[in-house]
Every structure is written in C-alpha cells, then in structure tokens.
Design an enzyme around this catalytic site. Structure first.
Site, PDB file in Angstrom:
ATOM      1  CE  LYS A 169      12.738  33.048  21.519  1.00 20.59           C
ATOM      2  NZ  LYS A 169      12.420  32.621  22.886  1.00 20.59           N
ATOM      3  NE  ARG A 190       7.338  38.958  29.943  1.00 18.65           N
ATOM      4  CZ  ARG A 190       7.778  38.007  30.760  1.00 18.65           C
ATOM      5  NH1 ARG A 190       8.090  38.289  32.017  1.00 18.65           N
ATOM      6  NH2 ARG A 190       7.904  36.767  30.331  1.00 18.65           N
TER       7      ARG A 190
HETATM    8  N1  BES Z   1       8.108  33.609  22.319  1.00 18.13           N
HETATM    9  C1  BES Z   1       8.700  33.208  23.528  1.00 18.13           C
HETATM   10  C2  BES Z   1       7.929  32.113  24.259  1.00 18.13           C
HETATM   11  C3  BES Z   1       7.793  30.781  23.572  1.00 18.13           C
HETATM   12  C4  BES Z   1       8.633  29.748  23.924  1.00 18.13           C
HETATM   13  C5  BES Z   1       6.800  30.562  22.649  1.00 18.13           C
HETATM   14  C6  BES Z   1       8.485  28.513  23.303  1.00 18.13           C
HETATM   15  C7  BES Z   1       6.651  29.340  22.032  1.00 18.13           C
HETATM   16  C8  BES Z   1       7.489  28.307  22.371  1.00 18.13           C
HETATM   17  C9  BES Z   1       8.819  34.389  24.484  1.00 18.13           C
HETATM   18  O1  BES Z   1       8.945  35.637  23.905  1.00 18.13           O
HETATM   19  C10 BES Z   1      10.029  34.169  25.328  1.00 18.13           C
HETATM   20  O2  BES Z   1      11.088  34.093  24.795  1.00 18.13           O
HETATM   21  N2  BES Z   1       9.857  34.034  26.638  1.00 18.13           N
HETATM   22  C11 BES Z   1      10.898  33.826  27.545  1.00 18.13           C
HETATM   23  C12 BES Z   1      10.676  34.724  28.731  1.00 18.13           C
HETATM   24  C13 BES Z   1      11.825  34.803  29.676  1.00 18.13           C
HETATM   25  C14 BES Z   1      12.984  35.482  29.007  1.00 18.13           C
HETATM   26  C15 BES Z   1      11.388  35.569  30.899  1.00 18.13           C
HETATM   27  C16 BES Z   1      10.898  32.368  27.971  1.00 18.13           C
HETATM   28  O3  BES Z   1       9.815  31.802  28.150  1.00 18.13           O
HETATM   29  O4  BES Z   1      11.952  31.774  28.117  1.00 18.13           O
HETATM   30 ZN    ZN Z   2      10.933  36.172  23.426  1.00 19.11          ZN
END
Ligand code: BES
Ligand code: ZN
Ligand code: ZN
Length: 501
Positions: free
Chosen positions: A277, A351
C-alpha cells in the site's frame, strides 16, 4: 444501572431529568403542562423564543433554580411527530447522552412518557434510550498518561413510567446489551496492531466463549496446515505472528440445524504485502479486522440474549506482512475447498482468508452464510463512507439481513452480482480463480470471489470498508471505530426464520 419508578417525575428531588419535546404545540401540553405551570408559563416562552427547541436532535439544558425539585432539565428535540423513527429517536437520545456525559453528574432520570409518539411505544423508547446512551458515551481509553482529575460518570438512570415495569426494564437491558456489544466491537477495532495480534484476537474470542459457554475451537498454524487451508496460510506466510482460525458455536435449538454462519475478516494489520500500500493508504489498516469485531460483538449480544437459534462464528485472523517468505503476485495456491487461486494482488488478501473460512463454516454445518469484511476501497468509491455494500446469491436471506439493518439503523445497499461477474473471477489461465480481476467494479469482484466458496449455500456478503470507522464524532459515538454490523448481525440471528417451501 437502570431503575424503574412510578409516578410524577417532576415531584421528587433529582439532579437531572431528561424530557422529550415533540415539534408541534405552541404550548406545553399533556404531561408537560404541569411542568410549565411550575415555571409560571416561562417554558412556553422559552420555546417561543427558541431557547428550547423541539427540532430533531436539538438539546437544551434548563436549570430549575429552586422553582422545581429537579435541578436541571435536559430537553430533547424529537422533531415532528409523523417523522419520528426508531433510528431518529436513538440519534436524539445519543445527542442528549453526549450532553449529559459532559455535565459531571452521577444520576439522571428520564420522563419516558414524553418520548412516546405515533410509532414509538414506551418499551421502544426505553430500548432506544439505553442503546443510544451506552453507544454515545463510549470512549476508547487510549494510551495517554492519565490526569489526576477524578472522573465523574453517570452510574444510575431512573426511568419514570406508568407502564409495565418488567417490560420496560427488560427493554432497557436489551438496549444496553446491543450498545455494549457494539462498544466491544469498537474497542477491538480501535486497538493498534501491536496490541491486537492474531493471538490476542483469539484470546478475546476464547474469553467471550467462556463467558457465554459457547463451544470454542481455535485452530493453530499446525492444525490449519493439516486441514489444508492454503489460501489462509498464503496470507500469513510473510508474518512472524502465527495465524488462528477462530470458531465459536452457540446452540440455542435442540438440534444442530438451520445454522447461521457468521464469517468475519480478521486481518490485524494489512500492509498490502508485496502489492504494498502507499504510505497514506497504509495508515488505519489496524482496522482491517472490523468484520471479525462485528461478528464477536454480535456473539456478545447473542450470548447475553440467548435466542432459540444456532450460530457458528468463524474468524480467520492474521496480519498481511512482507518478508522473504511472503506470498507473491503470480503465486498459485490451493484453498481448503480444493479450488486453486492465482494471486494477482497480495493486497486482495481478505477474500483469500475468507475463502477458507467460508468453507470451514460449512464444515461446521452452516446452512446460511453472512460474511462481513473491510474488503475493498472500491466500496467507498461506489457508496461513500456511510453505506455498507452487499452482495448475495439468495433473495430471501438478503431480505432478512436488510430488515435487521433497518432495525439497527445501519445502512446497507445491494450491489449487482451477475454471471459476467462470476466469469471474471473465474478468469485465470492457470487456476480455477484469480483474486484480482482488475479495478472495474472491484467491490463486486471482491464479493464475487467470496461467493465462489458459498457454492450452493444461501449467502450475503457485507463490505464495511467505508463504514467500520468514521472520521468525526457523531450522535452515537466518537470518531474512530463504529462497531458497524454487530447489531445488524445480532438482530438477524434474533429474528431469523425463513419460510420453508
Ligand atoms: N483492507 C483493504 C480494504 C480497505 C481499504 C479497507 C480502505 C478499509 C479502508 C483490502 O484488503 C484491500 O487492500 N483491497 C484492495 C483490493 C484490490 C487490490 C483488488 C483495494 O480495495 O484496493
Ligand atoms: Zn489488502
Ligand atoms: Zn485488507
């Protein structure tokens, strides 16, 4: 905390009395008329001048100044009678509770009758008050050094009513049970990642299980390996902290049938892994176990209320870290179900852990599945920060979840889920599924991936990435964790039945 009393709330001495005002009469009427008389009609003047307002959520503190036995009145604006809803009433009570908490008093009383309206009976008003009071006055203690000032907190609430004391008391207790369950979820989410590791979450679950005599099963890494939970293990691979699969069973029926499976994402910190991230996106990722917290909060409520239902809670917990051992994009992994998964993005880890948890819930006899997860940033783009996104393969189960969410006052909005969406998660050249088919509609893709593991079982997916936390104070609590879906899940279980064909 709650004491039920008869009679006229204005007569005996008290520190503080909460009174509801419905926006309509120019004059004080009904039970409030004698109160206005005590003040020689001055309250009516204060309403006319706007110092006391009946507008929804407006709060006015008026001092008795010797004229009344009541030292302070807290007038709570309820708005127009026709527009008063259960959720709106809780918000008004929340605003009042915040005011009360700032007043440094120990005892409050409430004139319950003044909160009754077309749609709200006394029992509902008592429930709304106690739930709102517990939620609104919640605080996460945090880790600042303590000041020496003694804390003064409200410890008794005297409810004045001419209704049935047992029913009112029960309603107040049910309301506070819902509030406490939500606050428990909030605290888990507010805890930083170094204070809430997977082992700590497992310990909280164990203690909850002991408190309510649930059947507790907590799988350690070796057991998880033996069972072949390859998707869950892949996410844990880069961590020095071992993973745990938490299972709590509550049996409220004679037979282990019609089992509701509640599955919660328990990522104690999400770095994104090698699909790391950005520095701004990583802050706040201690909250990535909001789904697990919602499930545990619901189990706390269920354990207290003990409905005649069967529930199995399943929580996969680990952090998502980077190291020489960590899983990588392009890896292919095998889930507990046997389905293989091509990893295209290590940040789509929720997931993966949920895939194995869904299958494991079915091993434990779940006949219905509801998963709750801070799953995607995409749901925030689609629905904003105040709506939980939903996906389902079963209309009837979704209706029940929606009804529960209305009652809880937690907004859910359903996203479409079509055969094309299923094709996209099944689109991998090397495996059965891929965990990240691209940014288009990616909140739907996250849910659709999890849906592959429901197989034929009725299932609802709840994406709380936007709703698990809030940036600002609100009527029902402070900024930070909201405890969202703890109440919806508990209400779903409490009210659950599906008509059999
Ligand atoms: N934990 C995150 C989602 C999230 C984002 C929770 C902001 C709370 C606040 C999740 O694991 C994630 O990183 N999702 C990605 C998925 C993508 C890589 C397909 C996302 O939403 O960008
Ligand atoms: Zn994630
Ligand atoms: Zn995540």
């Amino acid at each position: 905390m709650f004491k039920i009393s008869n009679g006229n709330p204005f007569e005996s001495r008290k520190e503080c009395l909460i009174v509801g005002l419905i926006e309509k009469p120019e004059k004080f009427t009904g039970m409030l008329e004698p109160l206005d008389q005590i003040f020689d009609g001055e309250l009516t003047d204060l309403v006319k001048s706007g110092d006391i307002s009946a507008k929804h959520k407006s709060i006015a503190v008026i001092h008795g100044l010797g004229k009344s036995n009541v030292k302070r009145f807290v007038f709570v604006g309820l708005g127009k009678e026709k527009e008063i809803s259960f959720t709106g009433l809780k918000e008004a009570f929340g605003a009042a509770s915040k005011k009360l908490a700032s007043m440094r008093i120990r005892n409050v009383a409430i004139a319950l009758d003044s909160f009754v309206s077309e749609k709200i009976r006394e029992e509902e008003a008592a429930l709304a008050f106690s739930e709102a009071f517990i939620m609104a006055t919640y605080q996460f203690e945090g880790y600042r050094q303590k000041s020496n000032e003694p804390e003064i907190k409200i410890d008794t609430v005297e409810i004045f009513t001419n209704g049935n004391h047992d029913e009112i008391k029960l309603a107040a207790e049910v309301g506070s049970t819902y509030g406490e369950g939500t606050n428990f979820a909030r605290t888990l989410v507010n805890l930083p990642g170094n204070m809430l590791k997977a082992s700590d979450l497992a310990q909280y679950a164990r203690e909850l299980g002991e408190k309510h005599s649930f059947e507790v099963e907590i799988l350690n890494k070796e057991e998880i390996e033996k069972l072949g939970m390859g998707a869950f293990l892949a996410v844990n691979q880069g961590s020095v902290e071992p993973p745990y699969m938490i299972v709590l069973k509550y049996q409220g029926k004679d037979e282990w049938t019609d089992v509701m499976g509640l599955v919660g994402k328990g990522i104690t910190f999400d770095t994104g892994g090698y699909s790391i991230k950005p520095k701004d996106g990583i802050v706040g990722m201690k909250t990535d176990m909001g789904g697990a917290a919602a499930v545990l909060g619901a189990m706390e409520i269920i354990g207290n209320l003990r409905p005649e239902q069967n529930v199995v809670a399943v929580i996969p917990t680990t952090d998502n870290m980077i190291s020489g051992n960590a899983f990588k994009p392009d890896d292919v992994i095998t889930s507990l179900s046997g389905k293989t998964i091509e990893v295209l993005n290590t940040d789509a880890e929720g997931r993966l852990v949920l895939a194995d948890a869904m299958t494991y819930a079915k091993h434990h006899g779940a006949n219905y599945l509801v998963d709750v997860a801070t799953l995607t940033g995409g749901v925030i783009v689609a629905l904003g920060l105040d709506k939980t996104g939903a996906l389902t393969n079963d209309e009837a189960l979704f209706e029940k979840v929606l009804e529960a969410s209305y009652e809880a006052g937690e907004f859910i909005w359903r996203l479409p889920y079509t055969e094309k969406d299923k094709e996209r998660v099944r689109g991998s050249k090397v495996a059965d599924l891929n965990n990240s088919p691209g940014r288009e509609g990616h909140a739907i893709m996250g849910g659709a991936f999890i849906g592959e593991f429901a197989e034929g079982t009725p299932w609802v997916h709840l994406d709380i990435a936007g709703t698990a936390t809030t940036k600002s104070d609100h009527e029902l609590g402070p900024a930070g964790a909201t405890g969202v879906m703890a109440r919806t899940l508990a209400l779903l279980v409490e009210n659950f039945y599906l008509e059999k064909e």
